[in-house]
Design a protein around this motif. Structure first.
Motif, PDB file in Angstrom:
ATOM      1  N   GLY A 101      46.664  27.836  54.652  1.00  0.00           N
ATOM      2  CA  GLY A 101      46.030  26.947  55.609  1.00  0.00           C
ATOM      3  C   GLY A 101      44.724  27.436  56.189  1.00  0.00           C
ATOM      4  O   GLY A 101      43.967  26.652  56.761  1.00  0.00           O
ATOM      5  N   ARG A 102      44.433  28.720  56.064  1.00  0.00           N
ATOM      6  CA  ARG A 102      43.166  29.219  56.585  1.00  0.00           C
ATOM      7  C   ARG A 102      42.035  28.830  55.645  1.00  0.00           C
ATOM      8  O   ARG A 102      42.203  28.841  54.425  1.00  0.00           O
ATOM      9  CB  ARG A 102      43.163  30.748  56.707  1.00  0.00           C
ATOM     10  N   PRO A 103      40.871  28.488  56.184  1.00  0.00           N
ATOM     11  CA  PRO A 103      39.731  28.254  55.299  1.00  0.00           C
ATOM     12  C   PRO A 103      39.333  29.538  54.593  1.00  0.00           C
ATOM     13  O   PRO A 103      39.233  30.599  55.213  1.00  0.00           O
ATOM     14  CB  PRO A 103      38.635  27.775  56.255  1.00  0.00           C
ATOM     15  N   ILE A 104      39.132  29.441  53.281  1.00  0.00           N
ATOM     16  CA  ILE A 104      38.710  30.574  52.460  1.00  0.00           C
ATOM     17  C   ILE A 104      37.276  30.281  52.018  1.00  0.00           C
ATOM     18  O   ILE A 104      37.036  29.418  51.168  1.00  0.00           O
ATOM     19  CB  ILE A 104      39.614  30.756  51.235  1.00  0.00           C
ATOM     20  N   PHE A 105      36.318  30.981  52.595  1.00  0.00           N
ATOM     21  CA  PHE A 105      34.915  30.756  52.270  1.00  0.00           C
ATOM     22  C   PHE A 105      34.588  31.454  50.956  1.00  0.00           C
ATOM     23  O   PHE A 105      34.712  32.676  50.834  1.00  0.00           O
ATOM     24  CB  PHE A 105      34.022  31.288  53.394  1.00  0.00           C
ATOM     25  N   THR A 106      34.179  30.654  49.956  1.00  0.00           N
ATOM     26  CA  THR A 106      34.015  31.152  48.595  1.00  0.00           C
ATOM     27  C   THR A 106      32.804  30.491  47.956  1.00  0.00           C
ATOM     28  O   THR A 106      32.582  29.294  48.138  1.00  0.00           O
ATOM     29  CB  THR A 106      35.270  30.815  47.748  1.00  0.00           C
ATOM     30  N   GLN A 107      32.047  31.250  47.203  1.00  0.00           N
ATOM     31  CA  GLN A 107      30.964  30.645  46.433  1.00  0.00           C
ATOM     32  C   GLN A 107      31.551  29.785  45.306  1.00  0.00           C
ATOM     33  O   GLN A 107      32.512  30.181  44.639  1.00  0.00           O
ATOM     34  CB  GLN A 107      30.064  31.728  45.832  1.00  0.00           C
ATOM     35  N   ARG A 108      30.969  28.608  45.121  1.00  0.00           N
ATOM     36  CA  ARG A 108      31.423  27.726  44.040  1.00  0.00           C
ATOM     37  C   ARG A 108      31.343  28.442  42.694  1.00  0.00           C
ATOM     38  O   ARG A 108      32.208  28.267  41.826  1.00  0.00           O
ATOM     39  CB  ARG A 108      30.570  26.461  44.025  1.00  0.00           C
ATOM     40  N   ALA A 109      30.326  29.293  42.533  1.00  0.00           N
ATOM     41  CA  ALA A 109      30.152  30.039  41.282  1.00  0.00           C
ATOM     42  C   ALA A 109      31.254  31.061  41.060  1.00  0.00           C
ATOM     43  O   ALA A 109      31.412  31.558  39.944  1.00  0.00           O
ATOM     44  CB  ALA A 109      28.790  30.739  41.279  1.00  0.00           C
ATOM     45  N   GLU A 110      32.014  31.388  42.104  1.00  0.00           N
ATOM     46  CA  GLU A 110      33.145  32.308  41.973  1.00  0.00           C
ATOM     47  C   GLU A 110      34.446  31.555  41.722  1.00  0.00           C
ATOM     48  O   GLU A 110      35.267  31.961  40.895  1.00  0.00           O
ATOM     49  CB  GLU A 110      33.285  33.151  43.245  1.00  0.00           C
ATOM     50  N   LEU A 111      34.638  30.465  42.420  1.00  0.00           N
ATOM     51  CA  LEU A 111      35.907  29.744  42.321  1.00  0.00           C
ATOM     52  C   LEU A 111      36.089  29.116  40.944  1.00  0.00           C
ATOM     53  O   LEU A 111      37.208  29.117  40.406  1.00  0.00           O
ATOM     54  CB  LEU A 111      35.976  28.674  43.414  1.00  0.00           C
ATOM     55  N   GLU A 112      35.014  28.615  40.359  1.00  0.00           N
ATOM     56  CA  GLU A 112      35.140  27.934  39.065  1.00  0.00           C
ATOM     57  C   GLU A 112      35.668  28.873  37.979  1.00  0.00           C
ATOM     58  O   GLU A 112      36.663  28.560  37.316  1.00  0.00           O
ATOM     59  CB  GLU A 112      33.792  27.323  38.671  1.00  0.00           C
ATOM     60  N   PRO A 113      35.089  30.062  37.759  1.00  0.00           N
ATOM     61  CA  PRO A 113      35.666  30.944  36.738  1.00  0.00           C
ATOM     62  C   PRO A 113      37.032  31.490  37.116  1.00  0.00           C
ATOM     63  O   PRO A 113      37.863  31.753  36.244  1.00  0.00           O
ATOM     64  CB  PRO A 113      34.634  32.069  36.602  1.00  0.00           C
ATOM     65  N   ALA A 114      37.293  31.672  38.420  1.00  0.00           N
ATOM     66  CA  ALA A 114      38.618  32.140  38.829  1.00  0.00           C
ATOM     67  C   ALA A 114      39.692  31.140  38.432  1.00  0.00           C
ATOM     68  O   ALA A 114      40.832  31.521  38.147  1.00  0.00           O
ATOM     69  CB  ALA A 114      38.640  32.386  40.330  1.00  0.00           C
ATOM     70  N   ARG A 115      39.328  29.867  38.417  1.00  0.00           N
ATOM     71  CA  ARG A 115      40.288  28.819  38.046  1.00  0.00           C
ATOM     72  C   ARG A 115      40.375  28.576  36.548  1.00  0.00           C
ATOM     73  O   ARG A 115      41.393  28.085  36.055  1.00  0.00           O
ATOM     74  CB  ARG A 115      39.916  27.514  38.747  1.00  0.00           C
TER      75      ARG A 115
END
Length: 230
Positions: A101-115
């Motif tokens: 539930g906490r907001p996780i501040f992440t660069q879009r360029a990081e989240l895409e390859p992580a997924r």
């Protein structure tokens, strides 16, 4: 300017093999997070080492559980209201599922390859129940006095956290550099280039100059207990 406290959080350590260190010897590395006490709620930079049989076999980690690591700095998981992962490798986001539930501040360029990228991280850590990402595409002040700055290199979406304090800015640089000595090397390299020193010269990342614009009094790292000071 608020007097924001930055507390180091010890999540344990892991062991890099000689093949990874490139030195001919294995190396034991700490796994460090940082808790920023803020009037809008505590922000935790990195959350510990994720668990998986492949991780155990390759890195032989010794973890300090999230609840114990926070207790050592006088806090509980319920005190954490915001999360920043410098990047989403398993040794930086291992405790995210324990903080739903906490907001996780992440660069879009990081989240895409992580997924999407195989072997990038432990997928179960990324979209666990209650995971709530705030995707960023650039620098952003996410809380008053707390600025996230993209510092790509270790990963394309790596980011650092700048904390403005009355007694001097603290930069939580995560794994922008493996060790403080590498950051130390980049700072005078940039100065030499600015002074017009002749080639050949090392070329530090452009974002090193951006971090220095905040006039940091301290720069701290995820895998090194050493602290850079100007």
């Amino acid at each position: 300017m608020t007097d924001l406290q930055v507390r180091r959080v010890d999540f344990g350590y892991f062991i890099r093999s000689a093949a990874e260190t490139g030195t001919g010897s294995p190396r034991v590395e700490p796994c460090l997070g940082y808790l920023i006490d803020h009037p809008d709620g505590a922000l935790l930079v990195d959350t510990g080492i994720g668990a998986h049989p492949a991780v155990e076999a390759r890195y032989r980690p010794r973890r300090i559980p999230l609840v114990d690591a926070l207790a050592a700095v006088g806090r509980r998981p319920d005190d954490v209201r915001h999360i920043v992962n410098c990047h989403l490798h398993f040794d930086h986001c291992g405790g995210n599922p324990e903080l739903p539930g906490r907001p996780i501040f992440t660069q879009r360029a990081e989240l895409e390859p992580a997924r999407t990228k195989e072997h990038y991280t432990l997928p179960e850590l990324i979209d666990s129940s209650g995971a709530r990402y705030v995707e960023l595409d650039d620098e952003a002040e996410v809380l008053p006095g707390v600025v996230i700055v993209p510092t790509p290199g270790h990963t394309a979406g790596h980011q650092s956290v700048v904390v403005r304090r009355r007694d001097g800015t603290v930069v939580v640089a995560g794994q922008s550099h493996d060790h403080a000595t590498a950051f130390t090397g980049d700072v005078p390299a940039g100065r030499a280039r600015a002074d017009g020193a002749g080639s050949p010269l090392p070329v530090p990342p452009d974002w090193v100059a951006r971090l220095l614009e905040f006039d940091p009094a301290r720069v701290v790292f995820a895998h090194d207990n050493a602290v850079w000071t100007p």
